[in-house]
Design a protein around this motif. Structure first.
Motif, mmCIF file in Angstrom:
data_model
loop_
_atom_site.group_PDB
_atom_site.id
_atom_site.type_symbol
_atom_site.label_atom_id
_atom_site.label_comp_id
_atom_site.label_asym_id
_atom_site.label_seq_id
_atom_site.Cartn_x
_atom_site.Cartn_y
_atom_site.Cartn_z
ATOM 1 N N MET A 1 0.848 -1.205 0.000
ATOM 2 C CA MET A 1 0.000 0.000 0.000
ATOM 3 C C MET A 1 0.880 1.252 0.000
ATOM 4 O O MET A 1 1.893 1.308 0.685
ATOM 5 N N ALA A 2 0.447 2.220 -0.790
ATOM 6 C CA ALA A 2 1.202 3.476 -0.843
ATOM 7 C C ALA A 2 1.001 4.244 0.472
ATOM 8 O O ALA A 2 -0.098 4.251 1.016
ATOM 9 N N ASN A 3 2.066 4.883 0.934
ATOM 10 C CA ASN A 3 1.931 5.526 2.244
ATOM 11 C C ASN A 3 2.757 6.789 2.409
ATOM 12 O O ASN A 3 3.138 7.141 3.518
ATOM 13 N N SER A 4 2.992 7.491 1.319
ATOM 14 C CA SER A 4 3.727 8.752 1.455
ATOM 15 C C SER A 4 2.858 9.910 0.948
ATOM 16 O O SER A 4 1.938 9.698 0.151
ATOM 17 N N THR A 214 -11.604 5.272 -5.540
ATOM 18 C CA THR A 214 -10.394 4.999 -4.768
ATOM 19 C C THR A 214 -10.457 5.741 -3.444
ATOM 20 O O THR A 214 -10.939 6.865 -3.378
ATOM 21 N N LEU A 215 -9.926 5.096 -2.412
ATOM 22 C CA LEU A 215 -9.975 5.648 -1.069
ATOM 23 C C LEU A 215 -8.559 5.939 -0.573
ATOM 24 O O LEU A 215 -7.661 5.118 -0.730
ATOM 25 N N ALA A 216 -8.383 7.138 0.024
ATOM 26 C CA ALA A 216 -7.132 7.478 0.704
ATOM 27 C C ALA A 216 -7.488 7.925 2.117
ATOM 28 O O ALA A 216 -8.478 8.631 2.309
ATOM 29 N N ALA A 227 -7.778 -1.651 5.132
ATOM 30 C CA ALA A 227 -7.352 -2.659 4.155
ATOM 31 C C ALA A 227 -7.846 -2.336 2.743
ATOM 32 O O ALA A 227 -7.363 -2.913 1.775
ATOM 33 N N ASP A 228 -8.796 -1.390 2.651
ATOM 34 C CA ASP A 228 -9.429 -1.109 1.353
ATOM 35 C C ASP A 228 -8.879 0.134 0.669
ATOM 36 O O ASP A 228 -9.297 0.460 -0.434
ATOM 37 N N CYS A 229 -7.979 0.859 1.354
ATOM 38 C CA CYS A 229 -7.567 2.117 0.745
ATOM 39 C C CYS A 229 -6.303 1.944 -0.082
ATOM 40 O O CYS A 229 -5.512 1.030 0.126
#
Ligand SMILES: [Zn+2]
Length: 256
Positions: A1-4, A214-216, A227-229
């Motif tokens: 998962m992207a996290n920046s 899409t969810l952020a 878990a869905d973002c």
């Protein structure tokens, strides 16, 4: 998962119709306490009592005695970097709608033009008997002038309630339908400072995911949607959102 923050900036830069949803975590960075968090005010006062429509109706002086100081508390704080960044995203045409659980008006003060306030707002007062609406300043002036601290309607004499939704009250129907419409139109939903546990906002990410959006999420606490973002950020909303704006500037400056 992207996290920046850069990942979030890239997601927003490619969005057609981004919608932001904010909760108490945005306001706590301005110094407004989150009533639901551990150590929050609801551990010392029963919210179902003091924050309820039945106390407002049956014991208005007790209700206003508790709530009047909260207005002063909101007036003494300022929008923070997260509020400003969200307003900036709207100015840039990236964010098309802002849904908030917050009642403090800080999004407006930061420059967001028309936040959808699903839990109401401190910004006006209304008479529950005849429907007369008055400005917040007028409401507070009447509270301060009254012997018992209760602002009253000049039309019918009934006590004035602020525009904030109380426990036991319906949520404002127009705001709720606007929030659902915004989620329906969103290809990207960015959640900031909400743990997504309180309805109806807790159902909005499901709508976005359901139609392929899409969810952020940028929230310190865990959420049911982690878990869905596509992008998941932790840490201070003000710091992270400032970095998102900086990353968007870099994307815009990139040649080609
Ligand atoms: Zn009235």
């Amino acid at each position: 998962m992207a996290n920046s923050p850069e990942d979030l900036a890239a997601l927003l830069a490619g969005a057609r119709h981004a919608v932001v949803l904010t909760g108490a975590g945005v306001s706590t960075e301005s110094g407004i306490p989150d009533f639901r968090s551990p150590g929050g005010i609801w551990e010392r006062v029963d919210p179902m009592e003091i924050g309820s429509i039945s106390t407002f109706l049956s014991n208005p002086d007790r209700f206003w005695g508790f709530h009047r100081p909260r207005f002063a508390a909101v007036d003494s704080v300022e929008p923070n970097a997260a509020h400003l960044a969200i307003a900036e995203l709207e100015r840039r045409g990236i964010v098309k709608a802002l849904i908030t659980q917050n009642i403090d008006g800080l999004h407006r003060r930061a420059g967001s033009t028309d936040p959808i306030e699903v839990h109401g707002t401190l910004d006006f007062g209304e008479c529950l008997r005849c429907g007369a609406r008055i400005s917040r300043d007028e409401m507070l002036a009447r509270a301060d002038d009254a012997d018992d601290g209760v602002p009253r309607c000049t039309q019918c004499g009934f006590q004035i309630k602020s525009g904030v939704v109380l426990f036991g009250e319906q949520l404002p129907a127009d705001s709720i339908s606007r929030a659902f419409a915004a989620a329906d139109a969103a290809d990207v939903m960015l959640v900031v400072g909400s743990s997504l546990l309180v309805t109806p906002v807790s159902t909005l990410p499901d709508m976005v995911l359901g139609h392929g959006g899409t969810l952020a999420i940028l929230t310190e606490s865990e959420t049911p949607y982690d878990a869905d973002c596509t992008v998941r950020l932790h840490g201070k909303a003000g710091v992270q959102m400032s970095e998102v704006i900086a990353a968007l500037d870099e994307i815009a400056d990139r040649p080609g």
